[in-house]
Design an enzyme around this catalytic site. Structure first.
Site, PDB file in Angstrom:
ATOM      1  N   TYR A  18     -19.160 -27.276 -12.996  1.00 44.14           N
ATOM      2  CA  TYR A  18     -19.328 -27.222 -11.536  1.00 44.14           C
ATOM      3  C   TYR A  18     -18.347 -28.134 -10.811  1.00 44.14           C
ATOM      4  O   TYR A  18     -18.723 -28.814  -9.863  1.00 44.14           O
ATOM      5  CB  TYR A  18     -20.765 -27.598 -11.154  1.00 44.14           C
ATOM      6  CG  TYR A  18     -21.727 -26.439 -11.317  1.00 44.14           C
ATOM      7  CD1 TYR A  18     -21.848 -25.490 -10.299  1.00 44.14           C
ATOM      8  CD2 TYR A  18     -22.484 -26.280 -12.468  1.00 44.14           C
ATOM      9  CE1 TYR A  18     -22.712 -24.417 -10.435  1.00 44.14           C
ATOM     10  CE2 TYR A  18     -23.345 -25.202 -12.616  1.00 44.14           C
ATOM     11  CZ  TYR A  18     -23.457 -24.278 -11.598  1.00 44.14           C
ATOM     12  OH  TYR A  18     -24.305 -23.217 -11.724  1.00 44.14           O
ATOM     13  N   TYR A 148     -32.413 -19.557  -8.641  1.00 44.72           N
ATOM     14  CA  TYR A 148     -31.495 -20.051  -9.672  1.00 44.72           C
ATOM     15  C   TYR A 148     -32.264 -20.168 -10.970  1.00 44.72           C
ATOM     16  O   TYR A 148     -33.297 -20.836 -11.036  1.00 44.72           O
ATOM     17  CB  TYR A 148     -30.898 -21.425  -9.304  1.00 44.72           C
ATOM     18  CG  TYR A 148     -30.020 -21.936 -10.413  1.00 44.72           C
ATOM     19  CD1 TYR A 148     -28.733 -21.414 -10.576  1.00 44.72           C
ATOM     20  CD2 TYR A 148     -30.471 -22.875 -11.329  1.00 44.72           C
ATOM     21  CE1 TYR A 148     -27.923 -21.839 -11.631  1.00 44.72           C
ATOM     22  CE2 TYR A 148     -29.672 -23.301 -12.382  1.00 44.72           C
ATOM     23  CZ  TYR A 148     -28.404 -22.777 -12.522  1.00 44.72           C
ATOM     24  OH  TYR A 148     -27.615 -23.190 -13.562  1.00 44.72           O
ATOM     25  N   ASP A 245     -40.444 -20.216 -13.939  1.00 47.59           N
ATOM     26  CA  ASP A 245     -39.347 -21.030 -14.447  1.00 47.59           C
ATOM     27  C   ASP A 245     -39.619 -22.465 -13.997  1.00 47.59           C
ATOM     28  O   ASP A 245     -39.307 -22.844 -12.872  1.00 47.59           O
ATOM     29  CB  ASP A 245     -38.021 -20.488 -13.883  1.00 47.59           C
ATOM     30  CG  ASP A 245     -36.834 -21.367 -14.259  1.00 47.59           C
ATOM     31  OD1 ASP A 245     -37.045 -22.455 -14.849  1.00 47.59           O
ATOM     32  OD2 ASP A 245     -35.690 -20.972 -13.951  1.00 47.59           O
ATOM     33  N   LYS A 274     -35.174 -29.455 -19.293  1.00 46.17           N
ATOM     34  CA  LYS A 274     -34.953 -30.691 -18.523  1.00 46.17           C
ATOM     35  C   LYS A 274     -35.928 -31.821 -18.908  1.00 46.17           C
ATOM     36  O   LYS A 274     -35.729 -32.482 -19.918  1.00 46.17           O
ATOM     37  CB  LYS A 274     -34.982 -30.391 -17.020  1.00 46.17           C
ATOM     38  CG  LYS A 274     -33.774 -29.543 -16.609  1.00 46.17           C
ATOM     39  CD  LYS A 274     -33.510 -29.491 -15.123  1.00 46.17           C
ATOM     40  CE  LYS A 274     -32.145 -28.887 -14.863  1.00 46.17           C
ATOM     41  NZ  LYS A 274     -32.133 -27.687 -14.050  1.00 46.17           N
TER      42      LYS A 274
HETATM   43  C1  PLP Z   1     -31.418 -26.306 -14.434  1.00 42.45           C
HETATM   44  C2  PLP Z   1     -32.201 -25.065 -14.319  1.00 42.45           C
HETATM   45  C3  PLP Z   1     -32.024 -24.013 -15.231  1.00 42.45           C
HETATM   46  C4  PLP Z   1     -30.949 -24.028 -16.282  1.00 42.45           C
HETATM   47  O1  PLP Z   1     -31.117 -25.041 -17.197  1.00 42.45           O
HETATM   48  P1  PLP Z   1     -29.836 -25.503 -18.083  1.00 42.45           P
HETATM   49  O2  PLP Z   1     -30.422 -26.442 -19.068  1.00 42.45           O
HETATM   50  O3  PLP Z   1     -28.896 -26.166 -17.125  1.00 42.45           O
HETATM   51  O4  PLP Z   1     -29.270 -24.283 -18.691  1.00 42.45           O
HETATM   52  C5  PLP Z   1     -32.841 -22.914 -15.121  1.00 42.45           C
HETATM   53  N1  PLP Z   1     -33.785 -22.845 -14.166  1.00 42.45           N
HETATM   54  C6  PLP Z   1     -33.978 -23.824 -13.276  1.00 42.45           C
HETATM   55  C7  PLP Z   1     -35.064 -23.693 -12.266  1.00 42.45           C
HETATM   56  C8  PLP Z   1     -33.183 -24.966 -13.306  1.00 42.45           C
HETATM   57  O5  PLP Z   1     -33.337 -25.924 -12.387  1.00 42.45           O
END
Ligand code: PLP
Length: 432
Positions: A18, A148, A245, A274
């Site tokens: 990015y 996203y 998600d 995360k």
């Molecule tokens: C960061 C994120 C992803 C992608 O995760 P990566 O580990 O960066 O591939 C998917 N969904 C959401 C909501 C995110 O914030």
């Protein structure tokens, strides 16, 4: 290696995520040589509060001694073997613990190594489930404007941020999505369109995918538990699946362990990454309901043909187990209330600044919009530069500035971070 030498080699050899080549060549990155708790420490020994939580994942602070120990102990035994034909205690115990704390009905855990793959897995499970269980027409996903879900081709297909995925649009599969409402109109218009789409085309929809309560990359946009409940009710009426998600929102970020809990919504699939590993190692999981797992019962022709080399990696699983133990022992969720009050007080004050368009907060997320330039806006970057001189590292989303500090950030450090945020914004957009 000296700071200047390191930056020169970074410019010469790295291709940064990015980051435009212009920025790569022109802007000096923070050279981190150490980190502890909410602090990053640079090559000159200066300390910066890590306002972006190591890109939204550092929920327990840097260098947590218990996470360091968990990694050491597992590394002293062995570091990796596969989950195909072999199995091991860290992966099995973690699956059992995740199921115990998951929203109602999620009973199976599929491992991968990052947020994007955890979403890819959810999409593939949902799609294949219908394909082999008599509803082949259900081949579309429904997602939100501003969604996203990751940077792979599949997750970009359900995503909706043009600055990230526009150039790839010829490669992406078709996804149903309400139109982006005007910024001032809020989320109500989106919900109405979702209800209409589910009513008219629900029988063609494999799953609805949402970031519950906070759309992170869209600019930390927030919607209410009641609105999430309406999406859930509409998808249930259409007989389709729900994917939450929770890659960003999970593990306490929004104040509850899962954001979907605040709406009492129980998805069929939940993606987590995360904070799952405390932001210490790449690790992810997709949780699925018994009904979905049962839909794959049978021989090889019904199996989910998906797997990554590092699925369930023992080092990662060991660290995730320790993360869960720390949440229990250090009462991480209980500590959020006083912190989120301090955060909310600051965003409320910021709303009164002349150059601030909107501000909001939820749990351990605060966001301030300074303009309408979206991800490519520059205002947030001016705040970033200002904050750097005051001792905080931010990572704006264009014209939106936000903080997502560790959930256990000491209160005095949080106050300092909020003060830096406020002062940097005031310097850049001026006061009334
Ligand atoms: C960061 C994120 C992803 C992608 O995760 P990566 O580990 O960066 O591939 C998917 N969904 C959401 C909501 C995110 O914030």
């Amino acid at each position: 290696m000296k700071r200047e030498e390191l930056i020169a080699d970074d410019r010469r050899y790295l291709w940064r995520p990015y980051t435009s080549s212009e920025d790569h060549e022109r802007k000096d990155p923070l050279v981190v040589v150490d980190a502890e708790g909410p602090w990053l420490i640079d090559a000159d020994g200066r300390r910066y509060l890590d306002g972006s939580g190591a890109w939204w994942c550092n929920n327990l602070g840097h260098a947590h001694p218990r996470l360091q120990r968990a990694i050491h102990e597992q590394a002293d035994r062995w570091m990796h073997c596969s989950l195909a034909g072999t199995t091991h205690e860290p992966a099995v115990r973690l699956a059992k613990e995740l199921v115990a704390i998951a929203p109602e009905g999620l009973e199976r855990v599929f491992y991968s190594d990052n947020g994007s793959t955890s979403v890819e897995v959810a999409l593939k499970i949902a799609f294949q489930y219908w394909q082999q269980n008599g509803e082949r027409k259900r081949r579309y996903f429904l997602s939100l404007p501003g969604a996203y879900h990751g940077d792979t081709i599949g997750t970009m297909s359900v995503g909706a941020i043009d600055a990230f995925s526009g150039v790839f649009s010829p490669l992406l599969f078709e996804t149903l999505r309400p139109e982006e409402p005007p910024a001032e109109q809020g989320f109500e218009g989106v919900i109405a369109q979702i209800e209409a789409l589910l009513e008219s085309r629900g029988h063609e929809i494999a799953a609805v995918i949402v970031e519950p309560l906070v759309q992170g990359a869209a600019g930390m946009r927030m919607y209410t538990p009641a609105q999430l409940r309406r999406i859930d009710a509409a998808r249930k009426a259409a007989g389709t699946l729900l994917i939450c998600d929770e890659v960003f929102t999970g593990f306490g970020r929004t104040g509850s362990f899962w954001a979907s809990e605040q709406a009492s919504v129980a998805p069929d699939l939940l993606c987590t990454a995360k904070g799952l590993s405390g932001g210490a190692l790449p690790f992810a999981a997709t949780l699925a309901s018994a009904r979905l797992y049962d839909g794959f019962r049978g021989g090889k022709n019904r199996a989910l043909m998906h797997g990554h080399t590092f699925c369930g990696n023992p080092l990662g699983a060991a660290v995730c187990l320790e993360v869960l133990a720390i949440y229990r022992d250090e009462r991480i969720l209980e500590g959020i209330a006083p912190r989120s009050e301090a955060i909310a007080a600051t965003t409320a004050r910021l709303e009164a600044l002349a150059g601030v368009r909107r501000s909001r907060s939820l749990g351990m997320v605060a966001a301030v919009d300074l303009g309408e330039g979206g991800y490519l806006g520059e205002l947030g970057w001016r705040v970033h530069d200002e904050a750097r001189t005051l001792g905080a590292q931010l990572r704006p989303l264009g014209d939106t500035v936000y903080i997502v500090p560790p959930l256990n950030i000491p209160l005095e450090d949080l106050d300092r971070l909020l003060e830096i945020l406020e002062r940097s914004i005031a310097t850049v957009v001026g006061s009334k």
